[in-house]
Design a protein around this motif. Sequence first.
Motif, PDB file in Angstrom:
ATOM      1  N   THR A 119      80.098  38.734  13.623  1.00 26.44           N
ATOM      2  CA  THR A 119      80.789  37.195  13.920  1.00 26.44           C
ATOM      3  C   THR A 119      80.113  36.202  14.459  1.00 26.44           C
ATOM      4  OG1 THR A 119      82.877  39.223  14.658  1.00 26.44           O
ATOM      5  CG2 THR A 119      82.921  36.514  13.652  1.00 26.44           C
ATOM      6  N   LEU A 120      80.265  35.938  12.967  1.00 24.34           N
ATOM      7  CA  LEU A 120      79.219  34.119  13.150  1.00 24.34           C
ATOM      8  C   LEU A 120      81.296  33.606  12.615  1.00 24.34           C
ATOM      9  CD1 LEU A 120      77.295  32.180  13.122  1.00 24.34           C
ATOM     10  CD2 LEU A 120      77.083  32.058  10.708  1.00 24.34           C
ATOM     11  N   GLN A 121      81.337  32.300  13.742  1.00 22.27           N
ATOM     12  CA  GLN A 121      82.242  31.136  13.505  1.00 22.27           C
ATOM     13  C   GLN A 121      81.624  30.235  13.869  1.00 22.27           C
ATOM     14  OE1 GLN A 121      85.051  31.939  16.880  1.00 22.27           O
ATOM     15  NE2 GLN A 121      86.472  30.954  15.996  1.00 22.27           N
ATOM     16  N   PRO A 122      81.207  29.231  12.870  1.00 20.19           N
ATOM     17  CA  PRO A 122      80.263  28.347  13.054  1.00 20.19           C
ATOM     18  C   PRO A 122      81.697  27.234  13.369  1.00 20.19           C
ATOM     19  CG  PRO A 122      81.050  29.177  10.418  1.00 20.19           C
ATOM     20  CD  PRO A 122      81.171  29.913  11.285  1.00 20.19           C
ATOM     21  N   GLN A 134      81.852  29.404   1.795  1.00 23.97           N
ATOM     22  CA  GLN A 134      82.348  30.770   0.164  1.00 23.97           C
ATOM     23  C   GLN A 134      80.813  31.125  -0.147  1.00 23.97           C
ATOM     24  OE1 GLN A 134      81.926  27.005  -3.353  1.00 23.97           O
ATOM     25  NE2 GLN A 134      81.675  25.594  -1.085  1.00 23.97           N
ATOM     26  N   TYR A 135      80.992  31.986  -0.761  1.00 30.53           N
ATOM     27  CA  TYR A 135      80.046  32.503  -1.562  1.00 30.53           C
ATOM     28  C   TYR A 135      79.179  31.884  -2.072  1.00 30.53           C
ATOM     29  CZ  TYR A 135      82.560  36.218   0.779  1.00 30.53           C
ATOM     30  OH  TYR A 135      83.225  37.519   1.568  1.00 30.53           O
ATOM     31  N   VAL A 136      78.256  32.700  -1.854  1.00 28.26           N
ATOM     32  CA  VAL A 136      76.667  31.925  -2.939  1.00 28.26           C
ATOM     33  C   VAL A 136      75.439  32.699  -3.407  1.00 28.26           C
ATOM     34  CG1 VAL A 136      75.173  29.840  -2.939  1.00 28.26           C
ATOM     35  CG2 VAL A 136      77.611  29.444  -2.354  1.00 28.26           C
ATOM     36  N   GLY A 137      75.738  33.322  -3.655  1.00 24.25           N
ATOM     37  CA  GLY A 137      74.567  34.342  -4.301  1.00 24.25           C
ATOM     38  C   GLY A 137      75.139  35.521  -3.752  1.00 24.25           C
ATOM     39  N   GLN A 138      73.855  36.093  -2.275  1.00 23.13           N
ATOM     40  CA  GLN A 138      73.519  37.254  -1.659  1.00 23.13           C
ATOM     41  C   GLN A 138      74.418  36.846  -0.189  1.00 23.13           C
ATOM     42  OE1 GLN A 138      70.201  37.976  -0.837  1.00 23.13           O
ATOM     43  NE2 GLN A 138      69.990  39.631   0.279  1.00 23.13           N
ATOM     44  N   ALA A 139      74.310  34.782   0.151  1.00 23.85           N
ATOM     45  CA  ALA A 139      74.788  34.565   1.027  1.00 23.85           C
ATOM     46  C   ALA A 139      76.469  33.896   1.155  1.00 23.85           C
ATOM     47  CB  ALA A 139      74.060  33.314   1.199  1.00 23.85           C
ATOM     48  N   VAL A 140      76.911  34.007   2.715  1.00 23.60           N
ATOM     49  CA  VAL A 140      77.216  32.825   2.504  1.00 23.60           C
ATOM     50  C   VAL A 140      77.343  31.637   3.170  1.00 23.60           C
ATOM     51  CG1 VAL A 140      79.765  32.343   4.207  1.00 23.60           C
ATOM     52  CG2 VAL A 140      79.017  34.965   3.042  1.00 23.60           C
ATOM     53  N   GLN A 141      78.146  30.392   1.802  1.00 19.96           N
ATOM     54  CA  GLN A 141      77.025  29.125   2.235  1.00 19.96           C
ATOM     55  C   GLN A 141      78.292  28.201   3.317  1.00 19.96           C
ATOM     56  OE1 GLN A 141      77.990  25.603  -0.319  1.00 19.96           O
ATOM     57  NE2 GLN A 141      75.559  25.764  -1.148  1.00 19.96           N
ATOM     58  N   ILE A 142      77.532  27.494   4.165  1.00 19.91           N
ATOM     59  CA  ILE A 142      78.408  27.128   5.573  1.00 19.91           C
ATOM     60  C   ILE A 142      78.063  25.522   5.038  1.00 19.91           C
ATOM     61  CG2 ILE A 142      78.757  26.965   8.100  1.00 19.91           C
ATOM     62  CD1 ILE A 142      76.966  29.559   8.155  1.00 19.91           C
ATOM     63  N   ASP A 143      79.284  24.288   5.120  1.00 24.68           N
ATOM     64  CA  ASP A 143      79.318  23.383   4.439  1.00 24.68           C
ATOM     65  C   ASP A 143      78.193  22.849   3.777  1.00 24.68           C
ATOM     66  OD1 ASP A 143      81.394  22.900   6.442  1.00 24.68           O
ATOM     67  OD2 ASP A 143      80.320  21.360   7.020  1.00 24.68           O
ATOM     68  N   PRO A 153      78.144  44.146   3.687  1.00 25.61           N
ATOM     69  CA  PRO A 153      78.671  42.919   3.298  1.00 25.61           C
ATOM     70  C   PRO A 153      78.740  42.752   4.410  1.00 25.61           C
ATOM     71  CG  PRO A 153      79.377  45.364   2.562  1.00 25.61           C
ATOM     72  CD  PRO A 153      77.827  45.897   3.258  1.00 25.61           C
ATOM     73  N   LEU A 154      79.102  40.790   3.542  1.00 20.89           N
ATOM     74  CA  LEU A 154      79.887  39.397   4.234  1.00 20.89           C
ATOM     75  C   LEU A 154      81.174  39.793   4.173  1.00 20.89           C
ATOM     76  CD1 LEU A 154      76.716  37.025   4.890  1.00 20.89           C
ATOM     77  CD2 LEU A 154      77.557  38.018   6.049  1.00 20.89           C
ATOM     78  N   ILE A 155      81.916  39.119   4.841  1.00 18.27           N
ATOM     79  CA  ILE A 155      83.216  38.967   4.930  1.00 18.27           C
ATOM     80  C   ILE A 155      83.847  38.183   4.705  1.00 18.27           C
ATOM     81  CG2 ILE A 155      85.545  39.738   5.660  1.00 18.27           C
ATOM     82  CD1 ILE A 155      84.576  42.883   5.907  1.00 18.27           C
ATOM     83  N   CYS A 160      85.611  32.317   9.806  1.00 20.09           N
ATOM     84  CA  CYS A 160      84.589  33.413   9.992  1.00 20.09           C
ATOM     85  C   CYS A 160      84.069  33.580   9.325  1.00 20.09           C
ATOM     86  CB  CYS A 160      85.381  34.449  11.272  1.00 20.09           C
ATOM     87  SG  CYS A 160      85.777  33.759  13.272  1.00 20.09           S
ATOM     88  N   ILE A 161      83.026  34.487   9.498  1.00 17.33           N
ATOM     89  CA  ILE A 161      81.981  35.230   8.560  1.00 17.33           C
ATOM     90  C   ILE A 161      81.903  37.093   9.703  1.00 17.33           C
ATOM     91  CG2 ILE A 161      80.526  35.769   6.920  1.00 17.33           C
ATOM     92  CD1 ILE A 161      80.014  32.778   7.686  1.00 17.33           C
ATOM     93  N   TYR A 162      82.530  37.841   8.758  1.00 22.00           N
ATOM     94  CA  TYR A 162      81.707  38.686   9.649  1.00 22.00           C
ATOM     95  C   TYR A 162      80.608  40.159   8.828  1.00 22.00           C
ATOM     96  CZ  TYR A 162      86.053  41.294   9.160  1.00 22.00           C
ATOM     97  OH  TYR A 162      87.429  42.123   8.381  1.00 22.00           O
TER      98      TYR A 162
END
Length: 575
Positions: A119-122, A134-143, A153-155, A160-162
């Motif tokens: 779990t990533l809680q930025p 937000q989802y951007v392609g293969q990744a989750v974009q942070i800020d 798969p990222l949720i 949070c992202i996990y």
Amino acid sequence: MTNDKFPEIRDLAIIGDRRTAALIDTKGTVVWYCPERFDRPSLLAALLDPERGGAWSVRSPDTTFASRRYLEDSGVLETTFATSNGNYWQITDWMCLGEKLPRGICRLFSPVPNEVTVTLQPAPDYAQHPPDLQYVGQAVQIDRRYYLYASHPLILEKDCIYFKILEGESGWAVLADEQLASVTIEKIETWLEITQARWQKIASYAIYHGPYEREIANSLRALRMLTFEDNGGIIAAATTSLPEVVGGERNYDYRYVWLRDAGMIVSALIRAGSNGDEERRFLDYICGFACNSDSMPLKPFTTLDGEPVHLEKTLDWVGYRGSQPVVIGNAANSQLQLDAFGNVLLAAKLIYNRFDTREHWFLIEKIADYLVEHWSDPDHGLWEEQVKRQYTSSKVIVACGLNYIAELAENKAQAKRWRSAAQEIKQFVACECLNSEGAYAAFAGGEAVDVSAALFPVWGYTAPDTPEMLATIKILERELATGYLYRRHLEQFDSKKEGAFLAGTFWVAQYWVMRRDFQQARAIIDAALEYVNDLGLFAEEADIKTKQMLGNFPQTFVHAAFIGAVIDLKTAQEH
């Protein structure tokens, strides 16, 4: 907030790319991370506020910490976990080091015996606002600035992202400073190989053989990891606001380059057998931020790009184990710290002698001339006290620096001017800086002594067995020692309330080496080594009662002092 939510400082590990660093605890949680550069705003800071600061955690049922290590002499960390039925699995954490490699944190998970949730809680910009995810392609974009990639798969869930790694599966994750074209396990493994090779090359710059060989290798690694590769600046520590007194207010931001610390570190590395490439960059670095005014030739410390450090700003965080304030920036940047200039002269002399060079001589002679004019000024001293005094250690190292650099003077008049000032300082110290017991006082007219006086023979100012030094050591043992550990003297704070000062403890060991009492020196070194963690990392201080580490971490000043004590021990035993 209960203290069990905070890791022990002893339980922290560091990974880095020689531009910034992350701290990871024994649970595999990234509790401190400032992307892009050591002194930039944090993205993860659970170390200072578990609820708001942000973290990157790893959770699995029936899993406990087993062991950890760095892979060879690299900054690649491997943490091993165990289950109750005897299964083991590893997380390999690193930051890529090498040309054209992505910047950020890489995490590689071996096949796991139980399901693992990552779990990533930025908490961007010192948790000043909620993250934009937000989802951007293969990744989750942070800020719109950072990108999380993973093998599974990222949720997204609230802030949070996990992702989950199922039983028997392996996995990976990359938190990058920029969007990547694609991320695969093959690429990640290549990045790891390149990074390890780069670390091995850097490690080859300074190879030490002798007593405490493994411990010295660990300290050299720590210094390399806290060196800013772009220009050679060496920061004091990777963190801010880890307390010198738990629950107290002595909390400072150490993510900057102090002239004093860097000068001592450079001196230690040269004496440890470094090839000098990185140490010579120290002079390049300080010349890059020389002042153009007629005031001080250099500020006592700077940011990594040589700019003045911002004044302190307080963050609304709970602080490590309730220790407030949590600060960013540092208010001591305008202080006069004469000892910082003296340390620069000593480091320059070592560099010049070792490598037969005179690079940046213009700045060095400017510093020497400044000290000729200002050595008699009261300053804030080694411990950056708020009150100005005629601190003895400042005078002594200035005298030593002037004498040493006079050996390289361009002409007789220049050498005479510097040596004359050094002699004036010695006369001042002899007349004004001895207390009623004949010991070196912490400052002119005072009675207390400070542990920094143990360095006076090491610097070559005096012999170790003069009446003044014998009286000084007697008082140090009586008033500032607990067993083989030593405190410093502070004017504006009762130093009995803080921990033993580890750098000062190693300085006392150096003193006993000069007395050729190797048994005493080793006893002191061994006592201090009880406060190094399993990865060979020191914090600033040691709480003798609780056995806890105190202060910012890892502390380069302490690692340099340890190296200096051991090098002196080795040299003395060989002669």
